[in-house]
Design an enzyme around this catalytic site. Structure first.
Site, PDB file in Angstrom:
ATOM      1  N   ASN A   1      -9.701   0.044  -0.488  1.00  0.00           N
ATOM      2  CA  ASN A   1      -8.067  -0.078  -1.612  1.00  0.00           C
ATOM      3  C   ASN A   1      -8.011   0.026  -1.981  1.00  0.00           C
ATOM      4  O   ASN A   1      -7.899  -1.597  -1.822  1.00  0.00           O
ATOM      5  CB  ASN A   1      -7.898  -0.738   0.305  1.00  0.00           C
ATOM      6  CG  ASN A   1      -6.472  -0.982   0.706  1.00  0.00           C
ATOM      7  OD1 ASN A   1      -5.694  -0.181  -0.339  1.00  0.00           O
ATOM      8  ND2 ASN A   1      -5.809  -1.015   1.571  1.00  0.00           N
TER       9      ASN A   1
ATOM     10  N   CYS B   1       0.845  -1.557   0.216  1.00  0.00           N
ATOM     11  CA  CYS B   1      -0.066  -0.151   0.194  1.00  0.00           C
ATOM     12  C   CYS B   1       0.610   1.071  -0.046  1.00  0.00           C
ATOM     13  O   CYS B   1       0.105   2.497  -0.086  1.00  0.00           O
ATOM     14  CB  CYS B   1      -0.843  -0.364   1.225  1.00  0.00           C
ATOM     15  SG  CYS B   1      -2.581  -1.027   1.070  1.00  0.00           S
TER      16      CYS B   1
ATOM     17  N   HIS C   1      -3.250   7.553   1.907  1.00  0.00           N
ATOM     18  CA  HIS C   1      -3.800   6.423   1.275  1.00  0.00           C
ATOM     19  C   HIS C   1      -5.158   5.664   1.819  1.00  0.00           C
ATOM     20  O   HIS C   1      -5.376   5.908   3.178  1.00  0.00           O
ATOM     21  CB  HIS C   1      -2.558   4.894   1.792  1.00  0.00           C
ATOM     22  CG  HIS C   1      -3.246   4.034   1.601  1.00  0.00           C
ATOM     23  ND1 HIS C   1      -3.629   3.696   0.222  1.00  0.00           N
ATOM     24  CD2 HIS C   1      -3.341   2.522   2.471  1.00  0.00           C
ATOM     25  CE1 HIS C   1      -3.334   1.828   0.404  1.00  0.00           C
ATOM     26  NE2 HIS C   1      -4.008   1.529   1.000  1.00  0.00           N
TER      27      HIS C   1
HETATM   28  O1  UT7 Z   1      -3.705  -0.486   3.412  1.00  0.00           O
HETATM   29  C1  UT7 Z   1      -2.838  -0.704   4.589  1.00  0.00           C
HETATM   30  C2  UT7 Z   1      -4.028  -2.550   5.134  1.00  0.00           C
HETATM   31  N1  UT7 Z   1      -5.157  -2.347   5.692  1.00  0.00           N
HETATM   32  C3  UT7 Z   1      -5.567  -1.718   6.345  1.00  0.00           C
HETATM   33  O2  UT7 Z   1      -5.655  -0.892   6.615  1.00  0.00           O
HETATM   34  C4  UT7 Z   1      -6.374  -1.842   7.294  1.00  0.00           C
HETATM   35  C5  UT7 Z   1      -6.620  -2.478   8.569  1.00  0.00           C
HETATM   36  N2  UT7 Z   1      -7.544  -2.870   9.459  1.00  0.00           N
HETATM   37  C6  UT7 Z   1      -8.526  -2.723   9.415  1.00  0.00           C
HETATM   38  O3  UT7 Z   1      -9.060  -1.001   8.532  1.00  0.00           O
HETATM   39  C7  UT7 Z   1     -10.335  -2.929  10.096  1.00  0.00           C
HETATM   40  O4  UT7 Z   1      -9.425  -3.553  11.195  1.00  0.00           O
HETATM   41  C8  UT7 Z   1     -10.975  -3.911  10.031  1.00  0.00           C
HETATM   42  C9  UT7 Z   1     -11.908  -2.484   8.635  1.00  0.00           C
HETATM   43  C10 UT7 Z   1      -9.841  -4.837   8.890  1.00  0.00           C
HETATM   44  C11 UT7 Z   1     -11.277  -4.639  11.131  1.00  0.00           C
HETATM   45  O5  UT7 Z   1     -11.877  -3.581  11.692  1.00  0.00           O
HETATM   46  P1  UT7 Z   1     -12.501  -3.838  13.291  1.00  0.00           P
HETATM   47  O6  UT7 Z   1     -12.913  -2.973  13.692  1.00  0.00           O
HETATM   48  O7  UT7 Z   1     -10.922  -3.234  13.558  1.00  0.00           O
HETATM   49  O8  UT7 Z   1     -12.719  -5.108  13.549  1.00  0.00           O
HETATM   50  P2  UT7 Z   1     -12.460  -6.812  14.261  1.00  0.00           P
HETATM   51  O9  UT7 Z   1     -11.143  -6.830  13.511  1.00  0.00           O
HETATM   52  O10 UT7 Z   1     -12.344  -5.964  15.354  1.00  0.00           O
HETATM   53  O11 UT7 Z   1     -13.985  -7.047  13.990  1.00  0.00           O
HETATM   54  C12 UT7 Z   1     -15.213  -6.562  14.805  1.00  0.00           C
HETATM   55  C13 UT7 Z   1     -15.757  -7.913  14.998  1.00  0.00           C
HETATM   56  C14 UT7 Z   1     -15.152  -9.619  14.771  1.00  0.00           C
HETATM   57  O12 UT7 Z   1     -16.552 -10.279  15.436  1.00  0.00           O
HETATM   58  P3  UT7 Z   1     -17.071 -10.571  16.592  1.00  0.00           P
HETATM   59  O13 UT7 Z   1     -14.839 -11.318  16.971  1.00  0.00           O
HETATM   60  O14 UT7 Z   1     -16.170  -9.655  17.399  1.00  0.00           O
HETATM   61  O15 UT7 Z   1     -17.323 -11.830  16.911  1.00  0.00           O
HETATM   62  C15 UT7 Z   1     -15.023  -9.666  12.793  1.00  0.00           C
HETATM   63  O16 UT7 Z   1     -14.990 -11.690  12.454  1.00  0.00           O
HETATM   64  O17 UT7 Z   1     -16.148  -8.114  12.923  1.00  0.00           O
HETATM   65  C16 UT7 Z   1     -16.721  -9.114  12.311  1.00  0.00           C
HETATM   66  N3  UT7 Z   1     -16.408  -8.816  11.143  1.00  0.00           N
HETATM   67  C17 UT7 Z   1     -17.442  -8.761  10.219  1.00  0.00           C
HETATM   68  N4  UT7 Z   1     -18.393  -8.919  10.219  1.00  0.00           N
HETATM   69  C18 UT7 Z   1     -19.821  -8.421   9.256  1.00  0.00           C
HETATM   70  C19 UT7 Z   1     -14.977  -9.021   9.947  1.00  0.00           C
HETATM   71  N5  UT7 Z   1     -15.117  -8.529   8.777  1.00  0.00           N
HETATM   72  C20 UT7 Z   1     -16.124  -8.404   8.931  1.00  0.00           C
HETATM   73  C21 UT7 Z   1     -17.419  -8.236   7.475  1.00  0.00           C
HETATM   74  N6  UT7 Z   1     -18.561  -7.830   8.380  1.00  0.00           N
HETATM   75  N7  UT7 Z   1     -16.986  -8.190   6.264  1.00  0.00           N
END
Ligand code: UT7
Length: 306
Positions: A263, A96, A233
């Site tokens: 992204n 990225c 980004h």
């Molecule tokens: O380009 C650089 C690289 N990438 C990034 O910068 C991405 C960096 N990270 C992020 O943007 C965020 O961490 C995410 C968008 C990937 C995830 O958001 P989050 O607020 O950190 O969510 P989380 O990973 O803590 O997940 C919360 C819940 C989980 O369920 P439980 O364990 O609380 O029951 C996940 O399993 O949301 C669940 N979850 C989803 N639910 C519905 C994860 N993905 C999804 C989804 N739809 N697509």
């Protein structure tokens, strides 16, 4: 591809994706459409906009983590398609942060006199390395390409000069397993799929972004108040908002495209730049701050006067 379309593929919702990322839709390359196809179009558009032809270009640097083939570099494929038989072309890979790394490379070649006009392209087809059954990653990424022409010019050595004023690159391989592709020619002899510990990436992002932006301010004596446009980004609106807040950059200066592009890795900054230049927000003489953070981890900033 709109968020709703994912509801048939994985256990997700438009509401979750919008709330956690700010993404509403992303673009997916057509069947058979490749990174070189997208990169070539962006390259042609950038040259037309700059009023130059391929004869004026002496170097092509393509930032991509989704090359057409393991080798040759996709940059040489684009070079061939553009009918360029002189100079050189190569790929650079910093996921990225790729466009920031490529642009910094271009800046160094210009400063040393090695090249006079460089085509810098960011092009990606991340849809090809997504695990479409993994809801934690497949909703986040999109395909796209953007490009700029970087040209040598004499300046005063002052911050009023146009062009790249300062650039800062970082990487730290101890984070390599937080965002990676689980395949490759030397390890598995497969292409592999993108894997990410999203929460871990998120946790590091704002600190790393602030680190390289503060380095840009320290090098120039400028501050967030001086910045006209912040073109980050585009990974997640929450990361962008938090970074702008931490750095004291007001929301109306932030260029945001993540809602429509998702992204797009190395393509996200040139795509956002293109939008803000085309719609008249970024004007000649404006101070523009670019930053990115991604797999590796890699991160970096470029502060430039348009
Ligand atoms: O380009 C650089 C690289 N990438 C990034 O910068 C991405 C960096 N990270 C992020 O943007 C965020 O961490 C995410 C968008 C990937 C995830 O958001 P989050 O607020 O950190 O969510 P989380 O990973 O803590 O997940 C919360 C819940 C989980 O369920 P439980 O364990 O609380 O029951 C996940 O399993 O949301 C669940 N979850 C989803 N639910 C519905 C994860 N993905 C999804 C989804 N739809 N697509």
């Amino acid at each position: 591809m709109k968020n709703k379309e994912f509801e048939n593929l994985v256990d997700t919702s438009d509401e979750w994706i919008v709330q956690r990322t700010g993404i509403r839709e992303r673009h997916i390359a057509a069947e058979g459409e490749t990174t070189a196809d997208l990169g070539e179009k962006a390259a042609r558009a950038a040259m037309a906009d700059a009023g130059v032809t391929v004869d004026d270009i002496d170097l092509i640097i393509l930032a991509t983590s989704t090359p057409n083939n393991t080798f040759p570099a996709t940059a040489v494929e684009i070079q061939e398609r553009l009918g360029m038989r002189h100079g050189a072309a190569f790929d650079t890979q910093a996921v990225c942060s790729g466009f920031i790394f490529a642009l910094t490379n271009a800046d160094q070649y210009i400063r040393t006199g090695f090249a006079k006009r460089i085509l810098v392209i960011g092009a990606e087809t991340f849809s090809r390395i997504l695990d479409w059954s993994d809801r934690t990653t497949c909703v986040l990424f999109g395909d796209g390409a953007g490009a700029v022409v970087v040209e040598a010019a004499e300046g005063e050595g002052a911050i009023s000069d146009r062009g790249i004023l300062t650039a800062h690159l970082r990487s730290d391989g101890s984070h390599k397993s937080k965002l990676y592709v689980d395949g490759g020619p030397s390890s598995t002899q497969t292409v592999g799929y993108l894997r990410m510990e999203g929460k871990e990436v998120f946790r590091h992002a704002t600190g790393m972004i602030a680190d390289v932006i503060e380095a840009a301010y320290a090098a120039t004596g400028l501050s967030s108040e001086d910045i006209d446009w912040f073109v980050p980004h585009q990974a997640n609106k929450r990361i962008i908002d938090a970074s702008a807040k931490k750095l004291g950059i007001s929301p109306e200066k932030v260029v945001l495209t993540v809602d429509r592009h998702g992204n797009t890795s190395a393509a996200s900054i040139p795509l956002a730049l293109c939008e803000a230049v085309s719609d008249g927000r970024i004007k000649r003489g404006d101070l523009v701050l670019l930053e990115a953070m991604g797999g590796g981890f890699t991160w970096g900033s470029v502060l430039l006067r348009w």
